[in-house]
Design a protein around this motif. Structure first.
Motif, PDB file in Angstrom:
ATOM      1  N   GLY A 196      -2.793 -10.479   1.612  1.00 42.26           N
ATOM      2  CA  GLY A 196      -3.533 -10.539   2.873  1.00 42.26           C
ATOM      3  C   GLY A 196      -3.771  -9.178   3.511  1.00 42.26           C
ATOM      4  N   MET A 197      -3.491  -8.094   2.782  1.00 41.83           N
ATOM      5  CA  MET A 197      -3.707  -6.769   3.360  1.00 41.83           C
ATOM      6  C   MET A 197      -5.209  -6.457   3.356  1.00 41.83           C
ATOM      7  N   ASP A 198      -5.650  -5.763   4.395  1.00 38.91           N
ATOM      8  CA  ASP A 198      -7.065  -5.426   4.537  1.00 38.91           C
ATOM      9  C   ASP A 198      -7.363  -4.134   3.770  1.00 38.91           C
ATOM     10  N   VAL A 199      -8.054  -4.269   2.648  1.00 33.41           N
ATOM     11  CA  VAL A 199      -8.298  -3.107   1.777  1.00 33.41           C
ATOM     12  C   VAL A 199      -9.203  -2.088   2.471  1.00 33.41           C
ATOM     13  N   GLN A 200     -10.229  -2.582   3.174  1.00 37.71           N
ATOM     14  CA  GLN A 200     -11.175  -1.640   3.793  1.00 37.71           C
ATOM     15  C   GLN A 200     -10.510  -0.805   4.886  1.00 37.71           C
ATOM     16  N   GLU A 201      -9.643  -1.452   5.636  1.00 34.94           N
ATOM     17  CA  GLU A 201      -8.949  -0.723   6.702  1.00 34.94           C
ATOM     18  C   GLU A 201      -8.091   0.392   6.087  1.00 34.94           C
ATOM     19  N   TYR A 202      -7.384   0.011   5.013  1.00 39.20           N
ATOM     20  CA  TYR A 202      -6.523   0.978   4.335  1.00 39.20           C
ATOM     21  C   TYR A 202      -7.351   2.132   3.772  1.00 39.20           C
ATOM     22  N   LEU A 203      -8.475   1.751   3.144  1.00 41.52           N
ATOM     23  CA  LEU A 203      -9.336   2.754   2.510  1.00 41.52           C
ATOM     24  C   LEU A 203      -9.904   3.713   3.559  1.00 41.52           C
ATOM     25  N   ASN A 204     -10.347   3.155   4.670  1.00 40.39           N
ATOM     26  CA  ASN A 204     -10.936   4.012   5.707  1.00 40.39           C
ATOM     27  C   ASN A 204      -9.903   4.995   6.257  1.00 40.39           C
ATOM     28  N   ASP A 205      -8.660   4.520   6.415  1.00 36.85           N
ATOM     29  CA  ASP A 205      -7.592   5.429   6.879  1.00 36.85           C
ATOM     30  C   ASP A 205      -7.387   6.559   5.876  1.00 36.85           C
ATOM     31  N   LEU A 206      -7.415   6.163   4.594  1.00 33.46           N
ATOM     32  CA  LEU A 206      -7.179   7.145   3.529  1.00 33.46           C
ATOM     33  C   LEU A 206      -8.290   8.200   3.526  1.00 33.46           C
ATOM     34  N   VAL A 207      -9.546   7.728   3.608  1.00 33.66           N
ATOM     35  CA  VAL A 207     -10.696   8.646   3.588  1.00 33.66           C
ATOM     36  C   VAL A 207     -10.606   9.587   4.799  1.00 33.66           C
ATOM     37  N   ARG A 208     -10.261   9.011   5.943  1.00 40.61           N
ATOM     38  CA  ARG A 208     -10.156   9.842   7.151  1.00 40.61           C
ATOM     39  C   ARG A 208      -9.079  10.917   6.967  1.00 40.61           C
ATOM     40  N   ASP A 209      -7.911  10.507   6.432  1.00 41.82           N
ATOM     41  CA  ASP A 209      -6.824  11.478   6.223  1.00 41.82           C
ATOM     42  C   ASP A 209      -7.256  12.583   5.263  1.00 41.82           C
ATOM     43  N   VAL A 210      -7.998  12.192   4.214  1.00 37.54           N
ATOM     44  CA  VAL A 210      -8.450  13.184   3.231  1.00 37.54           C
ATOM     45  C   VAL A 210      -9.368  14.198   3.907  1.00 37.54           C
ATOM     46  N   TYR A 211     -10.361  13.699   4.641  1.00 36.37           N
ATOM     47  CA  TYR A 211     -11.318  14.627   5.264  1.00 36.37           C
ATOM     48  C   TYR A 211     -10.664  15.482   6.343  1.00 36.37           C
ATOM     49  N   ARG A 212      -9.638  14.930   6.981  1.00 41.52           N
ATOM     50  CA  ARG A 212      -8.997  15.699   8.060  1.00 41.52           C
ATOM     51  C   ARG A 212      -8.030  16.749   7.548  1.00 41.52           C
ATOM     52  N   HIS A 213      -7.584  16.587   6.289  1.00 43.78           N
ATOM     53  CA  HIS A 213      -6.537  17.515   5.844  1.00 43.78           C
ATOM     54  C   HIS A 213      -7.121  18.901   5.588  1.00 43.78           C
ATOM     55  N   PRO A 214      -6.574  19.918   6.227  1.00 41.73           N
ATOM     56  CA  PRO A 214      -7.182  21.252   6.106  1.00 41.73           C
ATOM     57  C   PRO A 214      -7.112  21.836   4.693  1.00 41.73           C
ATOM     58  N   LEU A 215      -6.226  21.321   3.834  1.00 38.36           N
ATOM     59  CA  LEU A 215      -6.103  21.918   2.496  1.00 38.36           C
ATOM     60  C   LEU A 215      -6.942  21.194   1.438  1.00 38.36           C
ATOM     61  N   ILE A 216      -7.642  20.103   1.842  1.00 37.07           N
ATOM     62  CA  ILE A 216      -8.430  19.361   0.843  1.00 37.07           C
ATOM     63  C   ILE A 216      -9.923  19.658   1.016  1.00 37.07           C
ATOM     64  N   ARG A 217     -10.554  20.019  -0.099  1.00 34.60           N
ATOM     65  CA  ARG A 217     -12.018  20.219  -0.067  1.00 34.60           C
ATOM     66  C   ARG A 217     -12.654  19.149  -0.943  1.00 34.60           C
TER      67      ARG A 217
ATOM     68  N   PHE B 209       0.819  -1.214   0.000  1.00 36.83           N
ATOM     69  CA  PHE B 209       0.000   0.000   0.000  1.00 36.83           C
ATOM     70  C   PHE B 209       0.853   1.264   0.000  1.00 36.83           C
ATOM     71  N   LYS B 210       2.156   1.098   0.267  1.00 35.20           N
ATOM     72  CA  LYS B 210       3.047   2.267   0.244  1.00 35.20           C
ATOM     73  C   LYS B 210       4.263   1.886  -0.589  1.00 35.20           C
ATOM     74  N   PRO B 211       4.053   1.663  -1.885  1.00 38.92           N
ATOM     75  CA  PRO B 211       5.093   1.010  -2.684  1.00 38.92           C
ATOM     76  C   PRO B 211       6.351   1.833  -2.915  1.00 38.92           C
ATOM     77  N   MET B 212       6.367   3.079  -2.484  1.00 40.07           N
ATOM     78  CA  MET B 212       7.581   3.877  -2.664  1.00 40.07           C
ATOM     79  C   MET B 212       8.401   3.958  -1.384  1.00 40.07           C
ATOM     80  N   GLU B 213       7.910   3.329  -0.310  1.00 37.02           N
ATOM     81  CA  GLU B 213       8.610   3.445   0.972  1.00 37.02           C
ATOM     82  C   GLU B 213       9.415   2.184   1.261  1.00 37.02           C
ATOM     83  N   THR B 214      10.639   2.363   1.746  1.00 38.53           N
ATOM     84  CA  THR B 214      11.438   1.219   2.190  1.00 38.53           C
ATOM     85  C   THR B 214      11.107   0.954   3.658  1.00 38.53           C
ATOM     86  N   SER B 215      11.802  -0.010   4.254  1.00 40.71           N
ATOM     87  CA  SER B 215      11.521  -0.297   5.665  1.00 40.71           C
ATOM     88  C   SER B 215      12.128   0.760   6.584  1.00 40.71           C
ATOM     89  N   ARG B 216      12.935   1.688   6.045  1.00 39.77           N
ATOM     90  CA  ARG B 216      13.528   2.722   6.901  1.00 39.77           C
ATOM     91  C   ARG B 216      12.896   4.078   6.568  1.00 39.77           C
TER      92      ARG B 216
END
Ligand SMILES: Cc1cc2nc3c(=O)[nH]c(=O)nc-3n(C[C@H](O)[C@H](O)[C@H](O)COP(=O)(O)OP(=O)(O)OC[C@H]3O[C@@H](n4cnc5c(N)ncnc54)[C@H](O)[C@@H]3O)c2cc1C
Ligand code: SF4
Ligand code: SF4
Length: 635
Positions: A568-589, A317-324
């Motif tokens: 085995g990654m949980d898509v809904q969990e990931y999606l819900n986090d993403l939606v929450r981050d979007v709505y919480r971000h002050p610069l996104i309408r 889900f974060k394909p550009m990030e390494t383990s560090r």
């Protein structure tokens, strides 16, 4: 941007936002600020050795430029040098007019401080010498696909002529064996994964081989052809339908070669006809991707984890990030990728660095100053014509010296010369110098398509204090040498016509002034699925306002209906986090239930009228991202 070539990372200390990187700059024994890339030293150097750039098919000298368009265009001396080995020679030092040779150079430790690191260490082609059943390294006319790329290339060992090693003759009957080093677990040394690009690059090589020799017989032995994606199936059909091309589904190996004829025997098995043997003039092994050879050392230095294949370990889900944290990855160090995919991941890694380092944006940027523009509007046109060989791309078809002579006969042309690669750093410097020395007030470069290089040449004029619109580009490669490769005299005549037209136009050129327009720094993202939301967050985290439009009542797109990935990654969990981050971000309408009514404006200043749950809105934005996904086919 500072480019540190011939440099390796020794140690990485610190943490995200604050890394200290120790580097070792290897000695090239040539002073970078003095070498002009003229290659006089290369001519006089007595040591010849197999050229690694051309896959050791041709030879190079102990002092050489890595390849003709290398950046920086600076020579270096490698350890085959007679002086470094035996203390004799120094011929290069004697002939270098710029006093650029410096044998006293030693490895130089450097230290840089950075906030983020991108690992783009790429891949290594699989080495088929590990497998006895392909005969690579044993039979002269068995090559890898990488060797074949160099043979096909106009800057390759035979300037684009495909010749086989045993007798330097054109191979007429060529076979490709697919999946070499891929999709195999036995014997050890091969990789279980599909290298994903070799089916397609083989189709390209078949098409290019037929371009070189329309009568060539090309046979591809494959397990199955993997041409997924938008256009690759069409590419496959194009290759398969060429006359004299066969794709044979089979298991194949190389059994022997004939030392007298140089022919190579391929043994292959098909379901229909069992085991058969056939002779070919040349066999190309379509090798897969291995991780870089020094990958373990690299992982230790950077403190990152690798996956079971030795490529960088990532979170799907974060394909550009390494383990560090703070270390990102782009390109084929991710696993097998083609060029467009590598570019996509590179942009992704760049954006993630942008998010992380947003607070420092612009800190290191310096304004570039150009010399004052000379007013030449009252002068008679004094045109300089620079005719590029583009290695052998143009030079092997068009008679470049005669074109230069012809250019000198055209009205107002006061200077003309040929250049091996007009786009190389030294050639651009040469154009700038000639504008000054010869008082040129118009420049024509006869080379390739203006699509890529026109900005570079315009910049060259600015460097010489000339308005950049006194520049004209004649495309004698795509419009001439490439399409008339077999009609050399006609291509030369056409080049004369193209250059005459360009010179005529150059005489009439007038200076233009560019103006700066204000840019609206907000972005519009259309589509609220995973791609749209990820993009909106990335832009917002880089400090820009984002308008995110979704036609449905809720964000999430198709992923709303998915539950688990193969890993085995949980898509809904990931999606819900993403939606929450979007709505919480002050610069996104966020606008849901949205329909776009009208889009007007231009790059930097668009106006989009929409109707949504919020009613009618007029959105002003500078850039737009379309992330509306795809519809499923209804059977
Ligand atoms: C035979 C063949 C034909 C192909 N043809 C096509 C094609 O037609 N179209 C297409 O889309 N793709 C093609 N590809 C795939 C293409 O080569 C890759 O997609 C592309 O090269 C990946 O780019 P990259 O920058 O990720 O990796 P690389 O090209 O491998 O570049 C990695 C760079 O990192 C440097 N490096 C490595 N380790 C270090 C280190 N420790 N420190 C500093 N630098 C380091 C390397 O020297 C290299 O310059 C082909 C591949 C092969 C094998
Ligand atoms: S000193 Fe080394 S690099 Fe220079 S010319 Fe002699 S062999 Fe070549
Ligand atoms: S891309 Fe084609 S040749 Fe390459 S490993 Fe996959 S199936 Fe084999």
């Amino acid at each position: 941007m500072e480019v540190l070539s011939y440099t390796e990372v020794d140690r990485v200390e610190g943490e995200v936002g604050n890394f200290k990187v120790r580097l070792i700059k290897k000695p090239r024994y040539v002073l970078e600020d003095k070498c002009t890339g003229c290659a006089t030293c290369v001519e006089y150097c007595p040591v010849k050795y197999p050229d690694p750039f051309n896959r050791e098919i041709s030879k190079n000298k102990a002092i050489h430029i890595y390849y003709a368009q290398a950046i920086p265009l600076v020579a270096y001396i490698d350890d085959s040098c007679r002086y470094l080995r035996e203390g004799t020679c120094t011929a290069c030092e004697a002939v270098c007019r710029n006093e650029a040779i410096d044998f006293s150079q030693e490895a130089e430790p450097l230290e840089i401080k950075v906030g983020a690191i991108v690992l783009a260490a790429g891949f290594e082609p699989y080495n088929p010498e590990l497998r006895a059943d392909y005969g690579y390294g044993k039979f002269a006319n068995v090559v890898t696909s990488m060797d074949y790329e160099r043979l096909l290339c106009s800057t390759g060992p035979y300037e684009g002529e495909v010749l086989r090693a045993s007798d330097l003759k054109h191979p007429h009957k060529v076979a490709w064996i697919q999946c070499v080093g891929s999709r195999q677990v036995n014997p050890p040394g091969a990789n279980s994964y599909c290298s994903s690009v070799c089916c397609t690059y083989t189709q390209k090589q078949v098409i290019l081989t037929k371009d070189h020799d329309a009568g060539a017989e090309c046979t591809v032995f494959h397990n199955d052809i993997r041409s997924f994606g938008k256009d690759f199936e069409r590419f496959y059909a194009r290759a398969e339908n060429l006359p004299g091309v066969r794709f044979i589904r089979s298991y194949a190996s190389v059994t022997k070669d004939d030392p007298h004829t140089g022919k190579v025997t391929v043994r292959y098995a098909t379901n229909e006809n069992g085991v058969q043997e056939e002779e070919f003039d040349m066999v190309v092994l379509s090798v897969g991707f291995n991780p870089p050879g020094d990958v373990k050392d690299l992982a230790d230095k950077y403190g990152i984890e690798l996956n079971e294949h030795g490529f960088c370990k990532i979170n799907p889900f974060k394909p550009m990030e390494t383990s560090r944290p703070g270390l990102f990855i782009s390109g084929a160090f991710n696993g097998p990728l083609d060029i467009p995919e590598s570019v996509v991941t590179a942009s992704g890694a760049g954006s993630q660095c942008g998010e992380l380092l947003n607070y420092r944006r612009g800190d290191l940027s310096v304004e570039r100053f150009y010399p004052l523009e000379r007013d030449v509007s009252e002068e008679e046109p004094r045109i300089g014509v620079f005719v590029c060989h583009c290695g052998a791309n143009i030079g092997s078809v068009v008679d470049v010296p005669s074109i230069v002579e012809y250019a000198l006969t055209l009205p107002n042309v006061v200077y003309a010369r040929e250049q091996l690669f007009a786009c190389a750093t030294n050639s651009a410097k040469e154009i700038t110098a000639m504008i000054r020395e010869k008082g040129l007030n118009r420049v024509v470069v006869a080379a390739c398509s203006p699509r890529t290089l026109e900005p570079l040449f315009r910049d060259t004029l600015r460097e010489a204090g000339l308005n950049q619109y006194y520049y004209e580009m004649a495309n004698i490669r795509e419009h001439c040498s490439w399409i008339h490769a077999k009609e050399k005299a006609e291509a030369t005549a056409k080049t004369r016509d193209i250059i005459r037209m360009s010179v005529a136009r150059a005489r009439l050129l007038e200076p233009l002034k560019e103006i700066d327009l204000p840019i609206n720094k907000a972005a519009l993202v259309v589509g609220g699925g995973i791609a749209g939301m990820t993009c909106a967050l990335s832009i917002a985290r880089q400090g820009h306002e984002v308008y995110l439009l979704e036609k449905e009542r809720e964000l999430g797109g198709v992923a709303r209906r998915l539950h688990h990935t193969l890993e085995g990654m949980d898509v809904q969990e990931y999606l819900n986090d993403l939606v929450r981050d979007v709505y919480r971000h002050p610069l996104i309408r966020v606008f849901t239930k949205t329909t776009i009514l009208e889009v007007t404006g231009y790059v930097g200043n668009f106006v989009t009228r929409v109707i949504s749950e919020k009613g009618l809105s007029e959105i002003k934005h500078g850039a737009t991202v379309i992330a509306i996904g795809a519809d499923l086919f209804t059977p």
